[in-house]
Design an enzyme around this catalytic site. Structure first.
Site, PDB file in Angstrom:
ATOM      1  N   CYS A  85       0.835  -1.203   0.000  1.00 25.36           N
ATOM      2  CA  CYS A  85       0.000   0.000   0.000  1.00 25.36           C
ATOM      3  C   CYS A  85       0.874   1.260   0.000  1.00 25.36           C
ATOM      4  O   CYS A  85       1.482   1.583  -0.999  1.00 25.36           O
ATOM      5  CB  CYS A  85      -0.982  -0.040   1.174  1.00 25.36           C
ATOM      6  SG  CYS A  85      -2.325   1.154   1.040  1.00 25.36           S
ATOM      7  N   HIS A 194      -3.335  -5.611   1.265  1.00 23.44           N
ATOM      8  CA  HIS A 194      -2.535  -5.811   2.479  1.00 23.44           C
ATOM      9  C   HIS A 194      -2.420  -7.281   2.864  1.00 23.44           C
ATOM     10  O   HIS A 194      -3.228  -7.771   3.659  1.00 23.44           O
ATOM     11  CB  HIS A 194      -3.183  -5.051   3.642  1.00 23.44           C
ATOM     12  CG  HIS A 194      -3.012  -3.570   3.578  1.00 23.44           C
ATOM     13  ND1 HIS A 194      -2.128  -2.878   4.381  1.00 23.44           N
ATOM     14  CD2 HIS A 194      -3.603  -2.641   2.793  1.00 23.44           C
ATOM     15  CE1 HIS A 194      -2.194  -1.589   4.104  1.00 23.44           C
ATOM     16  NE2 HIS A 194      -3.083  -1.411   3.145  1.00 23.44           N
ATOM     17  N   GLU A 196      -0.545  -8.621   4.993  1.00 22.38           N
ATOM     18  CA  GLU A 196      -0.325  -8.799   6.447  1.00 22.38           C
ATOM     19  C   GLU A 196      -1.639  -8.841   7.225  1.00 22.38           C
ATOM     20  O   GLU A 196      -1.648  -9.194   8.404  1.00 22.38           O
ATOM     21  CB  GLU A 196       0.604  -7.699   6.986  1.00 22.38           C
ATOM     22  CG  GLU A 196      -0.039  -6.354   7.291  1.00 22.38           C
ATOM     23  CD  GLU A 196      -0.298  -5.499   6.051  1.00 22.38           C
ATOM     24  OE1 GLU A 196      -0.285  -6.043   4.925  1.00 22.38           O
ATOM     25  OE2 GLU A 196      -0.540  -4.284   6.217  1.00 22.38           O
TER      26      GLU A 196
END
Lengths: 232, 91
Positions: A85, A194, A196
């Protein structure tokens, strides 16, 4: 195996990225934007957030911070670097990846569980996927519209540098539905979604199986462990 | 103190969502004489001392390398402001 996560002023997802690194089985090392020391890490994550409040352009000021001098040199020498991002925006501003990211074409912030197709499964961060695999990764941004000049677009498409493409909907007007890129060496990867945030059952995106059960993102982090082992 | 102004605009072929939003507002206000709005940036670089050719060249370089991103923006103009805005501003 040590994976560094750089914290810039305004980084938001640095802790989440560190946690993803640990869950993948590596040691997470916190790196500081104002330092020139990469602390001997084997790979680097530039996390999401709003570094410097998105002032000037998203990622522009962070791309010129002290640690980025070292990150750019290490990336050019083959060290795996993942930009998520805002991290993707920083990689683009640092000229480690081509093109630019502009405000979403509809003008709104978008937050959704985004389906993606893996287009390149031979990078340091995607070798655990297969080409054509469909994955679901949370997406949350206002400036994720990928643009690039026609000549460069043709080159990156031709040379397999498109790593991920949006499926179902194009959430931000990105050219060719591009969600993520890799460099010519395959060690640098940047994407707007994302990974994560999709590493642990109960806390990931919704899947047809169960709410919040998506864990497709962990493969980014286990992939870089594999590539580090292969390099060693 | 002299000031160098750098003006940057989004490339004309690119969508400018912020400008588009303002255009929409103008239309709703009945200001139909303005058919489009585009929004850019203006930087004011304060210089300690005289603006030499070298300093102006440095500002031009900065405009191209950092203040703008040539993928998405154009540097429209780099020039020396005769009288700074700040001098006439209330304290």
């Amino acid at each position: 195996m040590k994976v560094g996560v750089v914290t810039f002023p305004g980084s938001l997802d640095d802790r989440d990225a560190q946690r993803a690194v640990r869950r993948a089985g590596a040691e997470a090392v916190s790196l500081w934007h104002g330092s020139h020391d990469l602390e001997g890490v084997d790979a680097i994550v530039l996390p999401g957030g709003f570094s410097y409040g998105d002032y000037l352009r998203c990622g522009a000021i962070a791309a010129r911070s002290p640690i980025m001098t070292e990150v750019i040199a290490a990336a050019n020498a083959g060290l795996p670097v993942l930009g998520i991002c805002n991290g993707f925006q920083i990689l683009v501003e640092a000229h480690l990846l081509p093109g630019g990211l502009i405000r979403n074409n509809h003008g709104d912030f978008v937050c959704r569980d985004q389906r993606l197709r893996v287009e390149n499964a031979s990078t340091a961060w995607t070798n655990g996927f297969t080409v054509g695999q469909e994955i679901t990764i949370p997406l949350k941004n206002a400036e994720g519209g990928f643009i690039v000049d026609a000549e460069t677009l043709k080159r990156i498409e031709g040379e397999g540098q498109v790593a991920f493409r949006y499926l179902d909907v194009n959430p931000n007007g990105s050219l060719d539905d591009i969600a993520g890129l890799t460099n010519a060496g395959g060690n640098v990867v940047g994407l707007m979604p994302h990974p994560e945030h999709a590493i642990e059952p109960g806390f990931g995106p919704d899947t047809p199986d169960a709410m919040r059960s998506g864990t497709d993102g962990i493969t980014f982090f286990t992939s870089v462990l594999q590539s580090a082992l292969a390099r060693a | 103190m002299p000031t160098i102004v750098v003006e940057v605009m989004p490339k004309s072929e690119l969508l400018d969502p912020a400008g588009k939003a303002v255009t929409g507002a103008l239309t709703r206000l009945g200001k139909s004489e303005f058919s489009a709005v585009r929004i850019g940036k203006r930087f004011e670089l304060t210089v300690d001392g005289a603006v030499t050719e070298a300093i102006l060249a440095e500002a031009q370089q900065l405009a191209d390398d950092m203040l703008s991103n040539s993928v998405i923006e154009d540097v429209v103009r780099v020039y020396v402001l005769e009288k700074t805005v700040l001098e006439s501003a209330p304290a």
